[in-house]
Design a protein around this motif. Structure first.
Motif, PDB file in Angstrom:
ATOM      1  N   SER A  66      -0.808   2.382   6.762  1.00  0.00           N
ATOM      2  CA  SER A  66      -0.365   1.106   6.189  1.00  0.00           C
ATOM      3  C   SER A  66       0.404   0.241   7.170  1.00  0.00           C
ATOM      4  CB  SER A  66       0.518   1.365   4.963  1.00  0.00           C
ATOM      5  OG  SER A  66      -0.149   2.147   4.002  1.00  0.00           O
ATOM      6  N   SER A  86       2.546   1.682  -3.304  1.00  0.00           N
ATOM      7  CA  SER A  86       1.649   2.192  -4.344  1.00  0.00           C
ATOM      8  C   SER A  86       1.507   3.708  -4.236  1.00  0.00           C
ATOM      9  CB  SER A  86       0.283   1.508  -4.243  1.00  0.00           C
ATOM     10  OG  SER A  86      -0.452   1.968  -3.108  1.00  0.00           O
ATOM     11  N   TRP A  87       1.534   4.223  -2.997  1.00  0.00           N
ATOM     12  CA  TRP A  87       1.482   5.676  -2.801  1.00  0.00           C
ATOM     13  C   TRP A  87       2.739   6.332  -3.367  1.00  0.00           C
ATOM     14  CZ3 TRP A  87      -1.531   9.687  -1.197  1.00  0.00           C
ATOM     15  CH2 TRP A  87      -0.878  10.870  -0.869  1.00  0.00           C
ATOM     16  N   PRO A 103      -1.939   5.033  -5.658  1.00  0.00           N
ATOM     17  CA  PRO A 103      -2.336   4.373  -4.402  1.00  0.00           C
ATOM     18  C   PRO A 103      -3.487   3.398  -4.602  1.00  0.00           C
ATOM     19  CG  PRO A 103      -3.071   6.666  -4.444  1.00  0.00           C
ATOM     20  CD  PRO A 103      -2.157   6.492  -5.614  1.00  0.00           C
ATOM     21  N   VAL A 145      -0.121   8.104   5.220  1.00  0.00           N
ATOM     22  CA  VAL A 145      -0.276   6.819   4.533  1.00  0.00           C
ATOM     23  C   VAL A 145       0.577   5.746   5.199  1.00  0.00           C
ATOM     24  CG1 VAL A 145       0.061   5.605   2.343  1.00  0.00           C
ATOM     25  CG2 VAL A 145      -0.864   7.925   2.346  1.00  0.00           C
ATOM     26  N   GLU A 188       0.842  -1.200   0.000  1.00  0.00           N
ATOM     27  CA  GLU A 188       0.000   0.000   0.000  1.00  0.00           C
ATOM     28  C   GLU A 188       0.879   1.253   0.000  1.00  0.00           C
ATOM     29  OE1 GLU A 188      -3.203   2.057  -0.427  1.00  0.00           O
ATOM     30  OE2 GLU A 188      -3.727   0.093   0.399  1.00  0.00           O
TER      31      GLU A 188
END
Length: 358
Positions: free
Chosen positions: A210, A177-178, A183, A206, A174
Motif C-alpha cells: 500500500s 481496510s486491512w 481489505p 500489506v 487500503e
C-alpha cells in the motif's frame, strides 16, 4: 458541440500557419476530449489495481487507449496541416506521443518479466507520465491567448503530475481496510503480491504493497513539484486566481471520481485538499509579492505543509516527513526563480488563431 470542418480544408502546410477559428476550436475540443478520456481511464486504473490483479484488457486500460488513439490522430493532423501549432509545440506533441507509445509495450513487457508492478513510481510508468506531460506542454503552448482553454490544459498537467502520488492516497485507506478486517484488495491480488515479496499475507506485506515509498516522497512531489506546476500556470496565463481555479477544478474532478468509484464498489482514496491552501497562497503572492520568487516559494511551502498537517489531524492524509519541509521549500524556490525569466510564447492571435468562442 463540435464544429463541422470540411476535410478539403485540412490541406498540407507548415507549422505556424494561420489557423481558421473553427478549425482551432475543433482542435482544442478534440484535445480536451482525448485528455479527458486518458484521465478518467487512468483514475479508474489506480482503483482497479488496488482491488484486482492486473489485466492488459481491463476496461480502464481500454478507455485510456481510446484517448491515446485520438491524441495520436491529432498529432498526425497537426503534423500534416501545420494548423494550431508552431514548431516548438509541434515538436513537443510529436516527442510526447512517441514516448507514450513506446512506454505502452515497455510496460507490458515489464509486467510479463517482473510480475505485479506494485508502485506507481516505476520507470515504465514514468515514461507514460513523461510522454503525457510533453503532449500537454505542447497543448499549453498552442493555447497561448486562450486563457480558459490554457487553464484546462494546465489542470490536466497538474493531474498528470499528481497521478503517481495517488498511490499513497489510495494506500492509506487500503491499509486501513486491512486493519478493519475488510481489505479492499481481492485475496488473489494480496496472495500474488505476497508471493512476489517472498513473505506471507500479513500486515507488513500489506503495508509494503500500500505504501511502498519513503515518507519523503509525497510532500516533495506535491508541495515542490505540484506547486511549481501552478506557479508556471499562474505566470503563463496571467489571470487572478488562476492557481486556485485549477486546483478547485482538479479537486472537483477527484470528488466526482470518488463518488463514481464508490458506487461501482472500487476502493476509495484520500483527496489532496491541502493543495488548495498552496494554490491560494500562490495567487496572493503573485498579486502582493510579484517579484519575490524566493519569499513566495517559502510562503507557499509553509502554507501547504500547514494545510497538510491540518488535513492529517482533522481527517486523514498520506504519511509525510516533517524533515522534507525545508527541502520542498528549497526545490520550489529554485524552480520558481528559474521560471521567473521572460517567457517566449507564440503570438497566438497571428499564428494560431483567435480565442475560442463560446
Amino acid at each position: 458541440m463540435l464544429t463541422d470542418v470540411s476535410i478539403s480544408r485540412l490541406t498540407r502546410g507548415r507549422a505556424g500557419r494561420k489557423t481558421p477559428d473553427d478549425i482551432q476550436s475543433l482542435l482544442f475540443r478534440l484535445w480536451i476530449v482525448a485528455f479527458a478520456l486518458k484521465m478518467v481511464g487512468s483514475s479508474w486504473d489506480v482503483a482497479w489495481h488496488f482491488k484486482w490483479l492486473r489485466d492488459d484488457l481491463a476496461p480502464p486500460h481500454l478507455l485510456n487507449v481510446v484517448g491515446s488513439v485520438l491524441a495520436m490522430a491529432l498529432v498526425g493532423l497537426h503534423w500534416y496541416t501545420g494548423f494550431g501549432v508552431d514548431k516548438t509545440a509541434k515538436r513537443l506533441l510529436e516527442v510526447g506521443i512517441a514516448i507514450f507509445m513506446v512506454a505502452i509495450p515497455v510496460d507490458v513487457i515489464n509486467h510479463r518479466v517482473n510480475g505485479l508492478d506494485i508502485t506507481s513510481w516505476s520507470p515504465s510508468h514514468a515514461l507514460l507520465y513523461i510522454g503525457t506531460a510533453l503532449m500537454l506542454a505542447g497543448c499549453c503552448r498552442t493555447a497561448a491567448g486562450h486563457p480558459v482553454v490554457q487553464g484546462v490544459f494546465f489542470a490536466f498537467f497538474l493531474e498528470n503530475w499528481h497521478f503517481p502520488a495517488q498511490h499513497q492516497e489510495y494506500g492509506v485507506l487500503e491499509l486501513r481496510s486491512w486493519d478493519a478486517g475488510r481489505p479492499y484488495a481481492e485475496p488473489s491480488l494480496l496472495e500474488f503480491a505476497a508471493k512476489q515479496m517472498g513473505r506471507p499475507v500479513d500486515r507488513v506485506m500489506v503495508e509494503e504493497f500500500s505504501l511502498p515509498v519513503s515518507d519523503w516522497v509525497y510532500p516533495l512531489w506535491t508541495l515542490a513539484g505540484g506547486m511549481l506546476v501552478l506557479v508556471v500556470a499562474r505566470r503563463v496565463i496571467g489571470r487572478r486566481w488562476t492557481a486556485t481555479a485549477i486546483v478547485t477544478g482538479y479537486l472537483a474532478y477527484r470528488a466526482a471520481m470518488w463518488v463514481f468509484l464508490d458506487l461501482a464498489h472500487f476502493p476509495a482514496s484520500l483527496l489532496p485538499v491541502f493543495l488548495l491552501a498552496g494554490a491560494v497562497t500562490i495567487d496572493l503572492c503573485f498579486h502582493y509579492l510579484p517579484n519575490s520568487p524566493i519569499a513566495g516559494a517559502l510562503l507557499v511551502t509553509m502554507a501547504g505543509y500547514a494545510a497538510l498537517f491540518a488535513q492529517a489531524f482533522f481527517a486523514s492524509a498520506p504519511p509525510y516527513a516533517y524533515a522534507a519541509l525545508p527541502v520542498a521549500g528549497l526545490l520550489l524556490s529554485i524552480g520558481w526563480y528559474l521560471t521567473s525569466r521572460p517567457l517566449r510564447l507564440p503570438p497566438a492571435a497571428e499564428r494560431i488563431g483567435r480565442p475560442l468562442r463560446r
